[in-house]
Design a protein around this motif. Structure first.
Motif, PDB file in Angstrom:
ATOM      1  N   ASP A 466      -0.388  36.369  30.642  1.00  0.00           N
ATOM      2  CA  ASP A 466      -1.987  36.606  31.475  1.00  0.00           C
ATOM      3  C   ASP A 466      -2.687  37.400  29.541  1.00  0.00           C
ATOM      4  O   ASP A 466      -2.073  38.774  29.499  1.00  0.00           O
ATOM      5  N   LYS A 494      -8.988  36.663  31.742  1.00  0.00           N
ATOM      6  CA  LYS A 494      -9.656  37.058  32.389  1.00  0.00           C
ATOM      7  C   LYS A 494     -11.237  36.885  32.671  1.00  0.00           C
ATOM      8  O   LYS A 494     -11.089  36.321  33.902  1.00  0.00           O
ATOM      9  N   GLU A 497     -12.004  33.178  33.034  1.00  0.00           N
ATOM     10  CA  GLU A 497     -11.139  32.412  33.118  1.00  0.00           C
ATOM     11  C   GLU A 497     -10.677  30.953  31.305  1.00  0.00           C
ATOM     12  O   GLU A 497     -11.116  29.708  32.466  1.00  0.00           O
ATOM     13  N   GLN A 518      -6.677  27.684  40.285  1.00  0.00           N
ATOM     14  CA  GLN A 518      -6.243  28.179  41.375  1.00  0.00           C
ATOM     15  C   GLN A 518      -4.923  28.175  41.315  1.00  0.00           C
ATOM     16  O   GLN A 518      -4.301  29.429  41.427  1.00  0.00           O
ATOM     17  N   GLN A 521      -4.301  31.085  38.697  1.00  0.00           N
ATOM     18  CA  GLN A 521      -4.455  32.169  39.291  1.00  0.00           C
ATOM     19  C   GLN A 521      -3.276  32.526  40.028  1.00  0.00           C
ATOM     20  O   GLN A 521      -3.250  34.239  40.222  1.00  0.00           O
ATOM     21  N   ARG A 522      -3.012  32.658  40.930  1.00  0.00           N
ATOM     22  CA  ARG A 522      -2.198  32.259  42.262  1.00  0.00           C
ATOM     23  C   ARG A 522      -1.328  33.153  41.084  1.00  0.00           C
ATOM     24  O   ARG A 522      -0.741  34.443  41.780  1.00  0.00           O
ATOM     25  N   ARG A 524      -0.649  34.312  38.096  1.00  0.00           N
ATOM     26  CA  ARG A 524      -1.091  35.378  37.177  1.00  0.00           C
ATOM     27  C   ARG A 524      -1.316  36.290  38.211  1.00  0.00           C
ATOM     28  O   ARG A 524      -0.572  37.935  37.834  1.00  0.00           O
TER      29      ARG A 524
END
Length: 602
Positions: A466, A494, A497, A518, A521-522, A524
């Motif tokens: 991250d 972030k 992205e 996606q 992102q889930r 993270r």
């Protein structure tokens, strides 16, 4: 009870002949599917036996053990939380009607169980329209402002907080709600009609109009939900659909010919039991938590002949219970409707499962193509650092396998080497170095070694950091050996992205609707959530800690004993070595160590 080598109960059963029942499991006749049978039998270490006085007692003991041990190979509801209920606080002057998962408070009545929380909230919403009740918290109605809340103005509450309705009239609303949830529909209809006529006779026409509107709403609801004539009466209809390791149970609650509620329960049938076994176990589990058992239950033919189940239900209801399999008439039609619903629910659940599985495969395929991986990233690990200033710096490792979270493999880390500094790059480097060291240590252990950590021993296909370029640069060197073995390391920034890869100047930027993005992102989000939870727990502990928690040889019991002996923390801190040695139950060596520690601290 079949028990594995770790003492976990795998399966609970009952039988008149233990020899025949156990032999049937090992012969494979009672377990459908060779894979499941092999899995169960290969894990059995011993068989424990409990003898009971009769079949009814055996049935109750079986259900008690299933509830206590939650065996993998018995029929279980997929949702392992407690059932939701509607609770009514009759112990308060103006009772509340609320959602709850508990049912143990005295002076309160509970209705349920419901199959899911959505059903409870829909029921509460309907009750608020028909019989307004207060939604404010606390034993007394009202707010600090002393004015009615919005519910009063949208006709969802009659404002008992400001005296717009008396306690007696409010209680009548609550009694109507109790009658509605109990299935006394005809009685509710009569009472509303009588109240309307009485208000009209007394020329309270506004009140009479309110009763009329409520009566029309109740009648409209009953007509829409009517599935049979009044002669059918009150009963429950239970139907099942069983396919492999999945099953669905439908419970239709018919009250005065009206379908009061329809509940759908998805069941885990890991051992592939027959419909008769599923029906018996589900019926006992469901009515063990149900607050009311009707006098008649219509179900499959196997259930109608289960005398032991009937005796257990009668014992709990303290009144006769009829188990019946309808073959004609309106009851048969309702049973067939419930059966069709069970089959449809099972098929829909299967389609949803297949769709979710396909979506995960598509996301992994896209991620492989975007990052140029040699194979699907089956195991992905994501690392995140969380802190509040320079204190309580922690990190987390979230794991996805096959595109879905594997929470048993999540791990937390306390950052040890920063001291009072705040340095996210150094913290990330420390965590990844420890991850690498754990991988090397764990892979040397035997798979059967109790000290082996399967999560740290696994080789990830992809490691996600991250952060941006800085965090990625901190990860490259500590994970060099994992990278040599095929793991790919990337970072996800972030703000825009952006996906950064080692050796590439430009980041990879994916569109917002990309399934690969996606998925990252889930992942993270899970790592971030897990790290924040750990940070919050450590902060809470530090706020509640004291100097006594840092003393050698002092646990909770000795801490209480010391405070009780000296009367206050201040008096304890001023104690001499001799006074500490005089504390009852405190060894002299520990007393001297405490004195030295306090002296150093001060």
């Amino acid at each position: 009870m079949f028990v594995d080598g770790h003492g976990r109960v795998l399966y609970v059963g009952k039988a008149k002949s233990i020899r025949k029942r156990v032999a049937s499991h090992f012969s494979g006749r009672s377990v459908r599917g060779a894979t499941t049978a092999t899995e169960l039998l290969s894990r059995i270490d011993r068989i424990d036996v409990v003898e009971t006085a009769n079949e009814a007692e055996a049935l109750l003991a079986e259900q008690r053990f299933i509830k206590q041990h939650r065996p993998l190979f018995n029929i279980r509801l997929r949702d392992d939380k407690s059932y939701p209920y509607v609770g009514i606080s009759l112990d308060e002057l103006f009772p509340r009607v609320y959602f709850t998962r508990e049912r143990h408070r005295p002076g309160r009545v509970y209705f349920g169980p419901f199959s899911n929380a959505k059903k409870v909230r829909e029921t509460l919403d309907l009750l608020g329209k028909l019989f307004p009740y207060r939604t404010c918290e606390g034993p007394e109605p009202g707010r600090a402002s002393g004015n009615p809340c919005l519910d009063y103005y949208i006709k969802r509450c009659q404002a008992p907080c400001v005296g717009y309705i008396s306690a007696e009239d409010y209680r009548r609303n609550i009694e109507a709600i109790v009658g509605f949830l109990s299935g006394r529909y005809r009685q509710i209809e009569r009472e509303l009609e009588e109240s309307m006529r009485r208000a009209a006779d007394e020329q309270q026409f506004e009140q009479a109009a309110a009763y009329r509107n409520r009566l029309q709403a109740v009648r409209s609801l009953f007509e829409r939900q009517r599935v049979a004539s009044d002669s059918v009466g009150t009963l429950d209809v239970i139907a099942f659909a069983v396919e492999g390791t999945d099953a669905n149970a439908q419970v239709f609650q018919v009250r005065d010919g009206v379908l009061a509620d329809r509940q759908s329960f998805y069941l885990e049938n890991r051992a592939g039991r027959s419909e008769a076994e599923v029906a018996e176990e589900f019926t006992l589990q469901y009515y063990a938590t149900s607050l009311s058992i009707p006098g008649e239950i219509v179900g499959p033919a196997s259930l109608s002949g289960a005398e032991v189940v009937r005796e257990a239900l009668e014992q709990r209801r303290e009144a006769p219970v009829v188990l019946r399999h309808a073959v004609r008439g309106e009851k048969r039609r309702i049973y067939e409707l419930a059966e069709r619903n069970a089959r449809l629910a099972l098929e829909q659940d299967k389609l949803r499962t297949q769709r979710r599985r396909q979506q995960r495969v598509d996301a992994l395929n896209d991620l492989r193509d975007v990052l140029g991986l040699d194979a699907l990233p089956v195991r992905i690990e994501c690392f995140d650092v969380s802190n509040l200033g320079s204190t309580h710096t922690v990190a987390s490792m979230a794991v996805f396998e096959g595109g879905a979270p594997k929470k048993s493999d999540y791990r937390r880390f306390r950052i040890r080497q920063l001291g009072d500094r705040q340095d996210d790059f150094a913290a990330m480097e420390e965590v990844l170095s420890r991850r690498m060291a754990q991988f090397l240590r764990q892979r040397e252990l035997s798979p059967h070694d109790p000290n082996r950590d399967a999560s740290f021993a696994s080789l990830p296909s992809l490691i996600v950091i991250d952060g941006g370029k800085g965090q990625l640069s901190s990860a490259v060197d500590p994970l060099a050996q994992l990278r040599d073995e095929g793991a790919v390391v990337v970072s996800l920034a972030k703000r825009l992205e952006e996906i950064f890869l080692p050796g590439r100047k430009r980041p990879v930027v994916l569109p917002g609707d990309s399934v690969a993005l996606q998925l990252l992102q889930r992942l993270r989000g899970e790592a971030h959530r897990f790290a924040i939870e750990h940070n919050r727990v450590r902060r809470d502990r530090s706020m509640k800690s004291s100097i006594l928690d840092e003393l050698p040889g002092v646990g909770p019991a000795r801490k209480r004993s010391l405070l009780h002996h000296f009367g206050s923390p201040e008096r304890f801190l001023r104690a001499t070595r001799e006074e500490l040695e005089a504390v009852p139950g405190l060894p002299g060596k520990v007393a001297r160590q405490i004195h030295e520690q306090l002296h150093r601290t001060r």
